[in-house]
Motif scaffolding. Structure first.
Motif, PDB file in Angstrom:
ATOM      1  N   TYR A  71      40.924  29.679  44.253  1.00  0.00           N
ATOM      2  CA  TYR A  71      41.714  30.353  43.221  1.00  0.00           C
ATOM      3  C   TYR A  71      40.843  31.330  42.422  1.00  0.00           C
ATOM      4  O   TYR A  71      41.283  32.429  42.078  1.00  0.00           O
ATOM      5  N   VAL A  72      39.614  30.918  42.106  1.00  0.00           N
ATOM      6  CA  VAL A  72      38.713  31.792  41.351  1.00  0.00           C
ATOM      7  C   VAL A  72      38.352  33.018  42.183  1.00  0.00           C
ATOM      8  O   VAL A  72      38.396  34.159  41.713  1.00  0.00           O
ATOM      9  N   THR A  73      37.985  32.800  43.451  1.00  0.00           N
ATOM     10  CA  THR A  73      37.635  33.906  44.338  1.00  0.00           C
ATOM     11  C   THR A  73      38.803  34.868  44.503  1.00  0.00           C
ATOM     12  O   THR A  73      38.643  36.096  44.439  1.00  0.00           O
ATOM     13  N   ASN A  74      39.989  34.315  44.700  1.00  0.00           N
ATOM     14  CA  ASN A  74      41.184  35.158  44.871  1.00  0.00           C
ATOM     15  C   ASN A  74      41.482  35.948  43.601  1.00  0.00           C
ATOM     16  O   ASN A  74      41.832  37.135  43.668  1.00  0.00           O
ATOM     17  N   ALA A  75      41.347  35.294  42.438  1.00  0.00           N
ATOM     18  CA  ALA A  75      41.603  35.981  41.171  1.00  0.00           C
ATOM     19  C   ALA A  75      40.609  37.119  40.956  1.00  0.00           C
ATOM     20  O   ALA A  75      40.981  38.201  40.479  1.00  0.00           O
ATOM     21  N   TYR A  76      39.355  36.888  41.310  1.00  0.00           N
ATOM     22  CA  TYR A  76      38.354  37.945  41.199  1.00  0.00           C
ATOM     23  C   TYR A  76      38.688  39.111  42.122  1.00  0.00           C
ATOM     24  O   TYR A  76      38.575  40.288  41.739  1.00  0.00           O
ATOM     25  N   MET A  77      39.087  38.818  43.343  1.00  0.00           N
ATOM     26  CA  MET A  77      39.421  39.871  44.294  1.00  0.00           C
ATOM     27  C   MET A  77      40.626  40.679  43.821  1.00  0.00           C
ATOM     28  O   MET A  77      40.650  41.909  43.955  1.00  0.00           O
ATOM     29  N   ILE A  78      41.626  39.990  43.256  1.00  0.00           N
ATOM     30  CA  ILE A  78      42.791  40.698  42.732  1.00  0.00           C
ATOM     31  C   ILE A  78      42.377  41.619  41.590  1.00  0.00           C
ATOM     32  O   ILE A  78      42.818  42.778  41.499  1.00  0.00           O
ATOM     33  N   THR A 207      40.573  49.430  31.141  1.00  0.00           N
ATOM     34  CA  THR A 207      41.932  48.968  30.854  1.00  0.00           C
ATOM     35  C   THR A 207      42.439  48.045  31.949  1.00  0.00           C
ATOM     36  O   THR A 207      43.002  46.978  31.670  1.00  0.00           O
ATOM     37  N   HIS A 208      42.260  48.430  33.203  1.00  0.00           N
ATOM     38  CA  HIS A 208      42.693  47.583  34.319  1.00  0.00           C
ATOM     39  C   HIS A 208      41.937  46.263  34.339  1.00  0.00           C
ATOM     40  O   HIS A 208      42.520  45.202  34.595  1.00  0.00           O
ATOM     41  N   TRP A 209      40.647  46.315  34.086  1.00  0.00           N
ATOM     42  CA  TRP A 209      39.837  45.095  34.154  1.00  0.00           C
ATOM     43  C   TRP A 209      40.237  44.093  33.068  1.00  0.00           C
ATOM     44  O   TRP A 209      40.274  42.890  33.296  1.00  0.00           O
ATOM     45  N   ASN A 210      40.551  44.590  31.886  1.00  0.00           N
ATOM     46  CA  ASN A 210      40.844  43.706  30.755  1.00  0.00           C
ATOM     47  C   ASN A 210      42.322  43.331  30.631  1.00  0.00           C
ATOM     48  O   ASN A 210      42.665  42.452  29.841  1.00  0.00           O
ATOM     49  N   SER A 211      43.196  43.994  31.373  1.00  0.00           N
ATOM     50  CA  SER A 211      44.632  43.751  31.206  1.00  0.00           C
ATOM     51  C   SER A 211      45.020  42.354  31.685  1.00  0.00           C
ATOM     52  O   SER A 211      44.503  41.862  32.686  1.00  0.00           O
ATOM     53  N   TRP A 212      45.928  41.746  30.960  1.00  0.00           N
ATOM     54  CA  TRP A 212      46.413  40.409  31.319  1.00  0.00           C
ATOM     55  C   TRP A 212      47.910  40.258  31.023  1.00  0.00           C
ATOM     56  O   TRP A 212      48.591  39.458  31.642  1.00  0.00           O
ATOM     57  N   THR A 220      54.427  35.276  38.577  1.00  0.00           N
ATOM     58  CA  THR A 220      54.470  33.818  38.534  1.00  0.00           C
ATOM     59  C   THR A 220      53.737  33.189  39.712  1.00  0.00           C
ATOM     60  O   THR A 220      53.437  32.002  39.701  1.00  0.00           O
ATOM     61  N   ASP A 221      53.444  33.992  40.725  1.00  0.00           N
ATOM     62  CA  ASP A 221      52.707  33.517  41.889  1.00  0.00           C
ATOM     63  C   ASP A 221      51.217  33.474  41.556  1.00  0.00           C
ATOM     64  O   ASP A 221      50.599  34.504  41.277  1.00  0.00           O
ATOM     65  N   ARG A 222      50.615  32.287  41.600  1.00  0.00           N
ATOM     66  CA  ARG A 222      49.207  32.136  41.235  1.00  0.00           C
ATOM     67  C   ARG A 222      48.281  32.942  42.151  1.00  0.00           C
ATOM     68  O   ARG A 222      47.178  33.298  41.750  1.00  0.00           O
ATOM     69  N   LYS A 223      48.725  33.227  43.364  1.00  0.00           N
ATOM     70  CA  LYS A 223      47.892  33.991  44.290  1.00  0.00           C
ATOM     71  C   LYS A 223      47.729  35.444  43.852  1.00  0.00           C
ATOM     72  O   LYS A 223      46.831  36.138  44.335  1.00  0.00           O
ATOM     73  N   LEU A 224      48.601  35.908  42.955  1.00  0.00           N
ATOM     74  CA  LEU A 224      48.517  37.279  42.457  1.00  0.00           C
ATOM     75  C   LEU A 224      47.979  37.354  41.036  1.00  0.00           C
ATOM     76  O   LEU A 224      47.956  38.437  40.444  1.00  0.00           O
ATOM     77  N   TRP A 225      47.546  36.230  40.485  1.00  0.00           N
ATOM     78  CA  TRP A 225      46.988  36.229  39.131  1.00  0.00           C
ATOM     79  C   TRP A 225      45.665  36.981  39.104  1.00  0.00           C
ATOM     80  O   TRP A 225      44.850  36.876  40.020  1.00  0.00           O
ATOM     81  N   SER A 226      45.448  37.717  38.035  1.00  0.00           N
ATOM     82  CA  SER A 226      44.149  38.348  37.821  1.00  0.00           C
ATOM     83  C   SER A 226      43.200  37.340  37.185  1.00  0.00           C
ATOM     84  O   SER A 226      43.606  36.266  36.747  1.00  0.00           O
TER      85      SER A 226
END
Length: 294
Positions: A71-78, A207-212, A220-226
């Motif tokens: 999940y951490v690796t995927n979030a970083y990649m996103i 802006t993109h890096w800090n946006s949440w 709502t899909d955790r695989k697309l979470w930043s």
């Protein structure tokens, strides 16, 4: 012949140096404080509230964050993907729009500029925006990070004003030589606007890096979470453990919420800090644009 320094000059130099040292300490201390506290256990934090160097460094907070594995690796990649793709798309469309609106002979220049400025003053609100995103089919879609903010009105106007400051003789000479609009933009306008484009690109990337908020609203899909949203959930879970089961957390070696907060700040800020030195020279040139006439 070298000018001899007077006593007043020496006093000013000493005072100026001392002032800059104090200013650097004021700026650097919070950074070192956050980094040090991310490795510092609760007992040591309580005993040394102002300390920035941990005597017994601990990686508990970082283990707690990275034990999520994929999940951490995927979030970083996103996060990296949306920053790179988003910044590239932002620059392309911002440059194209700014170039069109910088043309003095373009008949719709004033009308379109006012329409862009209007979006800086008025906003539809959260609910209409959500309905629009849903109608476009961008809910739980990676492109929701990119398309809604494709052009920043403020950044576009800055770039437009810079394009308008390019000498018209340069454009006219290229036109006489047979260059079309695309060639003028690619071979003349963009090369002469490198500092401004790099500055705008840095604004977009940060802006993109800090946006949440966009991920919280539309994903709502955790695989697309930043990474920012994922770390926000980690902080919330650590706070819940602190409040509900502090003894169980201690036995399981789960770090305190403050330690996790400091670690998340380091993880999220470190990549963009590493990138900044490579674009600093362009950023300095960009912010100085128009400050001196000559």
């Amino acid at each position: 012949m070298k000018k001899r320094e007077t006593k007043q000059d020496q006093i000013f130099l000493i005072c100026n140096t001392l002032f800059m040292i104090v200013l650097c300490v004021i700026i650097i201390y919070p950074v070192l404080y956050v980094i040090g506290r991310s490795f510092m256990l609760d007992a040591e934090r309580a005993a040394n509230p102002l300390s920035i160097i941990p005597r017994n460094p601990s990686l508990q907070a970082y283990r707690y964050i990275f034990m999520r594995g994929s999940y951490v690796t995927n979030a970083y990649m996103i996060t990296i993907l949306k920053t790179v793709v988003g910044t590239a798309c932002n620059l392309v469309f911002t440059i194209l729009t700014a170039y069109v609106l910088s043309q003095r002979k373009y008949p719709l220049k004033k009308a379109l500029t006012m329409m862009v400025v209007f979006t800086m003053w008025f906003d539809g609100g959260i609910v209409p925006n959500y309905m629009l995103i849903r109608s476009l089919g961008l809910i739980n879609n990676f492109w929701v990070y990119i398309l809604p903010g494709l052009i920043s009105a403020w950044n576009m106007l800055i770039l437009r004003n810079f394009f308008m400051a390019i000498p018209s003789a340069l454009i006219e000479s290229a036109t006489i030589d047979g260059a079309n609009e695309a060639q003028i933009l690619w071979k003349i306008v963009i090369p002469t606007s490198g500092a401004a484009i790099a500055t705008i690109g840095l604004f977009y990337a940060v802006t993109h890096w800090n946006s949440w908020f966009d991920a919280v609203m539309y994903i709502t899909d955790r695989k697309l979470w930043s990474m920012q949203v994922f770390l926000r959930e980690i902080i919330r879970s650590a706070q819940v453990v602190d409040m509900v089961e502090p003894e169980a957390a201690s036995r399981a070696q789960i770090p305190q919420a403050e330690m996790v907060q400091m670690a998340t700040i380091v993880i999220t800020a470190l990549p963009i800090i590493c990138v900044y030195p490579f674009v600093q020279k362009y950023f300095v040139k960009g912010v100085m644009i128009g400050s001196v006439k000559g």
